[in-house]
Write a protein that holds these residues in place. Structure first.
Motif, PDB file in Angstrom:
ATOM      1  N   ILE A 116      11.821   4.116   4.505  1.00  0.00           N
ATOM      2  CA  ILE A 116      10.772   4.488   3.549  1.00  0.00           C
ATOM      3  C   ILE A 116       9.934   3.278   3.122  1.00  0.00           C
ATOM      4  O   ILE A 116       8.690   3.313   3.200  1.00  0.00           O
ATOM      5  CB  ILE A 116      11.388   5.191   2.329  1.00  0.00           C
ATOM      6  N   PRO A 117      10.532   2.179   2.653  1.00  0.00           N
ATOM      7  CA  PRO A 117       9.690   1.013   2.311  1.00  0.00           C
ATOM      8  C   PRO A 117       8.910   0.477   3.511  1.00  0.00           C
ATOM      9  O   PRO A 117       7.759   0.019   3.350  1.00  0.00           O
ATOM     10  CB  PRO A 117      10.711  -0.010   1.795  1.00  0.00           C
ATOM     11  N   ILE A 118       9.526   0.515   4.690  1.00  0.00           N
ATOM     12  CA  ILE A 118       8.815   0.033   5.883  1.00  0.00           C
ATOM     13  C   ILE A 118       7.596   0.904   6.156  1.00  0.00           C
ATOM     14  O   ILE A 118       6.499   0.399   6.477  1.00  0.00           O
ATOM     15  CB  ILE A 118       9.765   0.012   7.094  1.00  0.00           C
ATOM     16  N   ALA A 119       7.770   2.225   6.016  1.00  0.00           N
ATOM     17  CA  ALA A 119       6.624   3.118   6.218  1.00  0.00           C
ATOM     18  C   ALA A 119       5.529   2.841   5.194  1.00  0.00           C
ATOM     19  O   ALA A 119       4.323   2.886   5.510  1.00  0.00           O
ATOM     20  CB  ALA A 119       7.089   4.576   6.128  1.00  0.00           C
ATOM     21  N   GLY A 120       5.925   2.534   3.940  1.00  0.00           N
ATOM     22  CA  GLY A 120       4.932   2.207   2.924  1.00  0.00           C
ATOM     23  C   GLY A 120       4.169   0.940   3.251  1.00  0.00           C
ATOM     24  O   GLY A 120       2.943   0.867   3.058  1.00  0.00           O
ATOM     25  N   ILE A 121       4.861  -0.076   3.763  1.00  0.00           N
ATOM     26  CA  ILE A 121       4.196  -1.332   4.126  1.00  0.00           C
ATOM     27  C   ILE A 121       3.231  -1.112   5.295  1.00  0.00           C
ATOM     28  O   ILE A 121       2.101  -1.625   5.299  1.00  0.00           O
ATOM     29  CB  ILE A 121       5.251  -2.397   4.474  1.00  0.00           C
ATOM     30  N   VAL A 122       3.678  -0.333   6.289  1.00  0.00           N
ATOM     31  CA  VAL A 122       2.807  -0.058   7.443  1.00  0.00           C
ATOM     32  C   VAL A 122       1.541   0.681   7.002  1.00  0.00           C
ATOM     33  O   VAL A 122       0.415   0.343   7.413  1.00  0.00           O
ATOM     34  CB  VAL A 122       3.576   0.744   8.504  1.00  0.00           C
ATOM     35  N   LEU A 123       1.720   1.710   6.147  1.00  0.00           N
ATOM     36  CA  LEU A 123       0.562   2.459   5.658  1.00  0.00           C
ATOM     37  C   LEU A 123      -0.358   1.556   4.843  1.00  0.00           C
ATOM     38  O   LEU A 123      -1.599   1.650   4.949  1.00  0.00           O
ATOM     39  CB  LEU A 123       1.028   3.648   4.814  1.00  0.00           C
ATOM     40  N   ALA A 124       0.216   0.666   4.016  1.00  0.00           N
ATOM     41  CA  ALA A 124      -0.603  -0.249   3.217  1.00  0.00           C
ATOM     42  C   ALA A 124      -1.409  -1.192   4.111  1.00  0.00           C
ATOM     43  O   ALA A 124      -2.590  -1.468   3.837  1.00  0.00           O
ATOM     44  CB  ALA A 124       0.289  -1.047   2.265  1.00  0.00           C
ATOM     45  N   LEU A 125      -0.822  -1.674   5.186  1.00  0.00           N
ATOM     46  CA  LEU A 125      -1.547  -2.547   6.109  1.00  0.00           C
ATOM     47  C   LEU A 125      -2.692  -1.805   6.791  1.00  0.00           C
ATOM     48  O   LEU A 125      -3.794  -2.352   6.979  1.00  0.00           O
ATOM     49  CB  LEU A 125      -0.592  -3.122   7.147  1.00  0.00           C
ATOM     50  N   ILE A 126      -2.427  -0.539   7.151  1.00  0.00           N
ATOM     51  CA  ILE A 126      -3.489   0.265   7.762  1.00  0.00           C
ATOM     52  C   ILE A 126      -4.630   0.475   6.778  1.00  0.00           C
ATOM     53  O   ILE A 126      -5.823   0.328   7.119  1.00  0.00           O
ATOM     54  CB  ILE A 126      -2.922   1.606   8.248  1.00  0.00           C
ATOM     55  N   LEU A 127      -4.307   0.826   5.528  1.00  0.00           N
ATOM     56  CA  LEU A 127      -5.338   1.026   4.508  1.00  0.00           C
ATOM     57  C   LEU A 127      -6.098  -0.272   4.242  1.00  0.00           C
ATOM     58  O   LEU A 127      -7.335  -0.259   4.054  1.00  0.00           O
ATOM     59  CB  LEU A 127      -4.714   1.549   3.211  1.00  0.00           C
ATOM     60  N   TYR A 128      -5.371  -1.380   4.210  1.00  0.00           N
ATOM     61  CA  TYR A 128      -6.033  -2.665   3.960  1.00  0.00           C
ATOM     62  C   TYR A 128      -7.025  -2.979   5.075  1.00  0.00           C
ATOM     63  O   TYR A 128      -8.175  -3.368   4.814  1.00  0.00           O
ATOM     64  CB  TYR A 128      -4.982  -3.764   3.862  1.00  0.00           C
ATOM     65  N   GLY A 129      -6.612  -2.803   6.312  1.00  0.00           N
ATOM     66  CA  GLY A 129      -7.501  -3.120   7.427  1.00  0.00           C
ATOM     67  C   GLY A 129      -8.707  -2.207   7.494  1.00  0.00           C
ATOM     68  O   GLY A 129      -9.849  -2.674   7.650  1.00  0.00           O
ATOM     69  N   THR A 130      -8.509  -0.892   7.368  1.00  0.00           N
ATOM     70  CA  THR A 130      -9.643   0.044   7.445  1.00  0.00           C
ATOM     71  C   THR A 130     -10.582  -0.129   6.258  1.00  0.00           C
ATOM     72  O   THR A 130     -11.815  -0.057   6.420  1.00  0.00           O
ATOM     73  CB  THR A 130      -9.113   1.488   7.495  1.00  0.00           C
TER      74      THR A 130
END
Length: 437
Positions: free
Chosen positions: A41-55
């Motif tokens: 769960i935390p890993i999925a949150g970090i991945v989603l945050a990186l995607i949001l940050y980049g886009t």
């Protein structure tokens, strides 16, 4: 009234806190070499945050390059971080993530309005981040906090852009309701699991109490009977021997035999407690086929015992019925030895297709003590349920006999008869006794 209205907003903005994270399912954990168990769960949150940050950063850079009002790049980086950071916080600190969003929201909207051309001023990253944070708050926080967050979100959407208020309200409401529904289901599941745990503990405690009562009945019957016979024999042997060494030796040998028999029965009763592997004792329990032993012991103790025992198929009796009948006769004879020494006792055993009947009656005895156990307790002291003062225990004889009959679904009555006599009448059902055993 005013305090009740203001309190939820105070909890949402600075006083309240979220519940701790619920236990993770094993399906959401992954064991990796050299790392160990990893929570997905935390890993999925970090991945989603990186995607949001980049886009978000890419979109802001594109807007800024064509905007007539150019913003400095640090503000663009800050805006992208402000939109993505709450996604990483929402699993561990959901309420703090929402508060951080509300604090940084004015700057984020100012930058979006400055470089963007969209109307309303909601980027895709913001539209993804805020419902996720609202959902996390609803799942992990009190209902009052969830309501306050919803109201503040509604008012904020109305202030930012009244034209898009309905869309904002629908998105936030769906996220809050979905999270609240998950919270209710989790709480209900947790309460059900706790009730099941308490039920198992209660059942375990009840089973322990029942087993203790069963062992107590067995110990009482074994000890009370044999010790009564041994005590009477020890008192009578010197009188019978009258200085004759042969008679004295024979009497002591009989006492020794009774003691060994009592020890053997005690070992049989306690065998399951001594077995560290939890195996039950497989030695046969006494039944009516050993009635002659009880009669012999009682006669040796000075009672005159008559037995009416029809041709019973002892092997066909359920073990629970045979054991209970044996113990009831044993305890009745022990009571007669203690309270009516020298009495004449009649034992009548009957059986039909469904029940086994027992009747043990004595005439009250004829010793000078007036029908009491060694002159220390009045006639019937144990029999009417009150604790006797003499040998024979703490008044558990009748209680144990009644419990044995009740466990089989039968009845037992004990009452005085005639001139100082006493009788015990028991009816033990045979059908269904195998399940009780």
């Amino acid at each position: 009234m005013f305090s009740a209205v203001v309190r939820p907003f105070a909890l949402a903005l600075y006083l309240g806190d979220a519940d701790p994270p619920p236990p993770r399912s094993q399906r959401l954990r992954l064991r990796l070499p050299l790392v160990g168990v990893v929570d997905l769960i935390p890993i999925a949150g970090i991945v989603l945050a990186l995607i949001l940050y980049g886009t978000t950063l890419s979109q802001l850079m594109d807007w800024n390059s064509t905007s007539t009002r150019r913003m400095s790049e640090p503000l663009l980086y800050f805006t992208a971080a402000a939109i993505s950071l709450p996604v990483t916080m929402r699993d561990r600190w959901p309420l703090a993530a929402w508060r951080a969003t509300m604090v940084m929201l004015p700057v984020v909207l100012w930058v979006i309005r400055g470089v963007g051309t969209s109307d309303p001023p909601y980027m895709l990253g913001l539209a993804v981040m805020y419902p996720l944070v609202t959902y996390s708050v609803a799942v992990r926080c009190d209902r009052r906090i969830t309501v306050a967050v919803w109201v503040i979100s509604f008012l904020t959407g109305w202030i930012i852009d009244p034209n898009s208020l309905y869309l904002v309200a629908i998105i936030v409401t769906v996220a809050a309701l979905f999270g609240y529904n998950v919270r209710v289901r989790r709480n209900a599941t947790a309460r059900l699991a706790e009730e099941e745990r308490r039920s198992r503990l209660a059942e375990g405690a009840q089973a322990v109490l029942e087993e203790r009562a069963r062992i107590a009945r067995e110990l009482h019957d074994v000890v009370a009977h044999h010790m009564s016979v041994i005590a009477i024999q020890a008192e009578a042997v010197p009188l019978k021997a009258a200085g004759d060494p042969v008679r004295l030796e024979a009497g002591l040998a009989e006492i020794r035999g009774l003691s060994l028999e009592a020890i053997a029965e005690l070992r049989q009763v306690l065998g399951v407690l001594r077995d560290q592997d939890g195996r039950t004792d497989t030695a046969p329990q006494p039944g009516l086929d050993r009635l002659d032993e009880l009669v012999s012991n009682a006669r040796a103790a000075g009672l005159t015992v008559g037995v009416e025992l029809p041709d019973l198929p002892h092997g066909e009796l359920p073990p629970a019925v045979g054991l209970s009948a044996y113990r009831i006769v044993q305890e009745s004879l022990s009571n007669a030895m203690r309270h009516a020494p020298g009495a004449t006792v009649a034992i009548v055993v009957t059986r039909d297709d469904d029940t086994l009947g027992l009747r043990i009656a004595d005439d009250g005895g004829s010793s000078p003590g007036g029908a009491h156990g060694g002159g220390s307790s009045p006639r019937g002291a144990d029999r009417d349920g009150s604790p006797p003062r003499g040998a024979g225990g703490a008044g558990q004889g009748l209680i144990g006999m009644r419990e044995r009959a009740a466990l089989l679904g039968g009845t037992l009555e004990a009452e005085p008869v005639g001139d100082g006599g006493f009788q015990v009448v028991a009816t033990l059902p045979i059908a269904g006794a195998e399940e009780t055993a």
